[in-house]
Design a protein around this motif. Sequence first.
Motif, PDB file in Angstrom:
ATOM      1  N   ALA A 132       0.849  -1.210   0.000  1.00  0.00           N
ATOM      2  CA  ALA A 132       0.000   0.000   0.000  1.00  0.00           C
ATOM      3  C   ALA A 132       0.876   1.249   0.000  1.00  0.00           C
ATOM      4  O   ALA A 132       0.586   2.220  -0.707  1.00  0.00           O
ATOM      5  N   SER A 133       1.973   1.223   0.778  1.00  0.00           N
ATOM      6  CA  SER A 133       2.820   2.428   0.834  1.00  0.00           C
ATOM      7  C   SER A 133       3.551   2.637  -0.492  1.00  0.00           C
ATOM      8  O   SER A 133       3.765   3.767  -0.922  1.00  0.00           O
ATOM      9  N   VAL A 134       3.892   1.530  -1.175  1.00  0.00           N
ATOM     10  CA  VAL A 134       4.530   1.642  -2.497  1.00  0.00           C
ATOM     11  C   VAL A 134       3.546   2.305  -3.471  1.00  0.00           C
ATOM     12  O   VAL A 134       3.892   3.228  -4.215  1.00  0.00           O
ATOM     13  N   MET A 135       2.304   1.831  -3.447  1.00  0.00           N
ATOM     14  CA  MET A 135       1.289   2.387  -4.356  1.00  0.00           C
ATOM     15  C   MET A 135       1.072   3.878  -4.091  1.00  0.00           C
ATOM     16  O   MET A 135       0.977   4.683  -5.021  1.00  0.00           O
ATOM     17  N   LEU A 136       1.031   4.228  -2.812  1.00  0.00           N
ATOM     18  CA  LEU A 136       0.804   5.639  -2.479  1.00  0.00           C
ATOM     19  C   LEU A 136       1.971   6.512  -2.922  1.00  0.00           C
ATOM     20  O   LEU A 136       1.792   7.630  -3.399  1.00  0.00           O
ATOM     21  N   GLU A 137       3.189   5.962  -2.772  1.00  0.00           N
ATOM     22  CA  GLU A 137       4.376   6.717  -3.193  1.00  0.00           C
ATOM     23  C   GLU A 137       4.365   6.909  -4.714  1.00  0.00           C
ATOM     24  O   GLU A 137       4.656   8.001  -5.209  1.00  0.00           O
ATOM     25  N   GLU A 138       3.972   5.870  -5.445  1.00  0.00           N
ATOM     26  CA  GLU A 138       3.875   5.982  -6.914  1.00  0.00           C
ATOM     27  C   GLU A 138       2.834   7.035  -7.304  1.00  0.00           C
ATOM     28  O   GLU A 138       3.034   7.815  -8.236  1.00  0.00           O
TER      29      GLU A 138
END
Length: 329
Positions: A280-286
Motif C-alpha cells: 500500500a505504501s509503495v502504491m501511495l508513493e507511486e
Amino acid sequence: MTDLSTTYLGLKLKNPLVASASPLTKQFDNIKRLEEAGVGAIVLHSLFEEELIAESIRLHEHLEEGTESFPEALTYFPELPQYGIGPEPYLKLIEAAKDSTSMPIIASLNAASPGKWADYARHIEESGADALELNVYTIPTDPLVTSSQVEEELSEIVKDVCEAVEIPVAVKLSPFYSSIPFVAKTVTEAGAEGITIFNRFYQPDLDIKTMDVVPRLELSTPQELLLRLRWAAIISPRIKADIAITGGVHKGEDIAKCILAGAKVAMVASALLKNGISHASVMLEEFRRFLEEKGLKSAEEIRGHLSQRAVANPKAFERANYVKLISSY
Ligand SMILES: Cc1cc2nc3c(=O)[nH]c(=O)nc-3n(C[C@H](O)[C@H](O)[C@H](O)COP(=O)(O)O)c2cc1C
C-alpha cells in the motif's frame, strides 16, 4: 508537499487508497498494519447474511432446548466458520478498530435478500463504524424473476438500511445489471451516498477429470480495472453519490486512473494479498510521484478530469469507438 487528501461518504481521508473487504481486514493486527502502511480508510470484511441466519437458527434451537428444529437449514451452511466471524465478534472488531486507529472504519454487510438488515446496520452503527458498505450479492437463477424484480429487491434492501442508520451507506454493485446508470440512480434515490463498482464474483470451474464443479477464487488482474474505469467515467458526472472503484487496482498509476475517471477512492484487496500489506505504501508513493511529475499540488485537481463529460471525445466510452477500433484492427 502534495496533498493527497479526499472526502468519501462525507468522511475525511488522508488519501484515496482504501483497503477493501478481504481476509486482511478481518484481523485486528492487520488493520493496524494497514494504517501504518498509510491507507486512507478500510472496509472490514463482510458480515454475511448466511452467518446471521445461521446465528438466529442456533439461537432459536437454544431457546427450543437443543432440539434441532431446522436440521436441513443448518447443514445448508456447513462451511461458515471458515470465512466469517459471527455478529458479536464482528461488532467487537469494529469497536477495537475504532479505539486504536484514527482512519475511518467502514463496516460491510453482505446480503442476498430482504431481511433484518436494518437491525444489523443499527448494531454496526452503535459499535462505532463510520460508514457501512452494503454488498448485495445474488445470483438470479429463476427464469421467472425479471430484472426489474431483482432491481426492486436491491432497492428495498438499500432503503431499509439507509432509513435505519445515520452513518453513510455505500452500495457495492455487481457489473451485471442491464443499465448500470439506472441502478446507480435507483440506489442513490434509496438513500445510498456511495456506489462501489464492482463486486467480483467467484467463478466456479468445471473439472473434466473428476466431472465435478470446482470452486475458484482467483485474485484480480490489472485488466479488470478497465471495466470499472469506463463505468466510473460514465456515472460519476451523472449521479450525486461518491464513486469507489474496486477491482484491478494494483499500482499507484491505477489510483490516478480511478481519480481521473471521477472516483473519490480506489480500493485494493488482491494486490495486498499478493504483495503484502506494505505494498500500500509503495502504491501511495507511486501516486504521489505521478502528481508531482505533473506539477499538481493536490489529488483533487485531477478528479473527474477524464470522466465522460470532461473528455474531448465522450464517444471514447461508447459503442461508436468500438466500431472504429475493430475496423482498424
Ligand atoms: C479472498 C477475498 C475475500 C473477499 N471478501 C470480501 C468480503 O468479505 N466482502 C466484500 O464485499 N468483498 C470481498 N472481497 C472482494 C474485495 O473486497 C474486492 O472488491 C475485490 O477483490 C476486487 O478488488 P481487487 O482487484 O483489489 O482484489 C474479497 C476478495 C477476496 C480476494
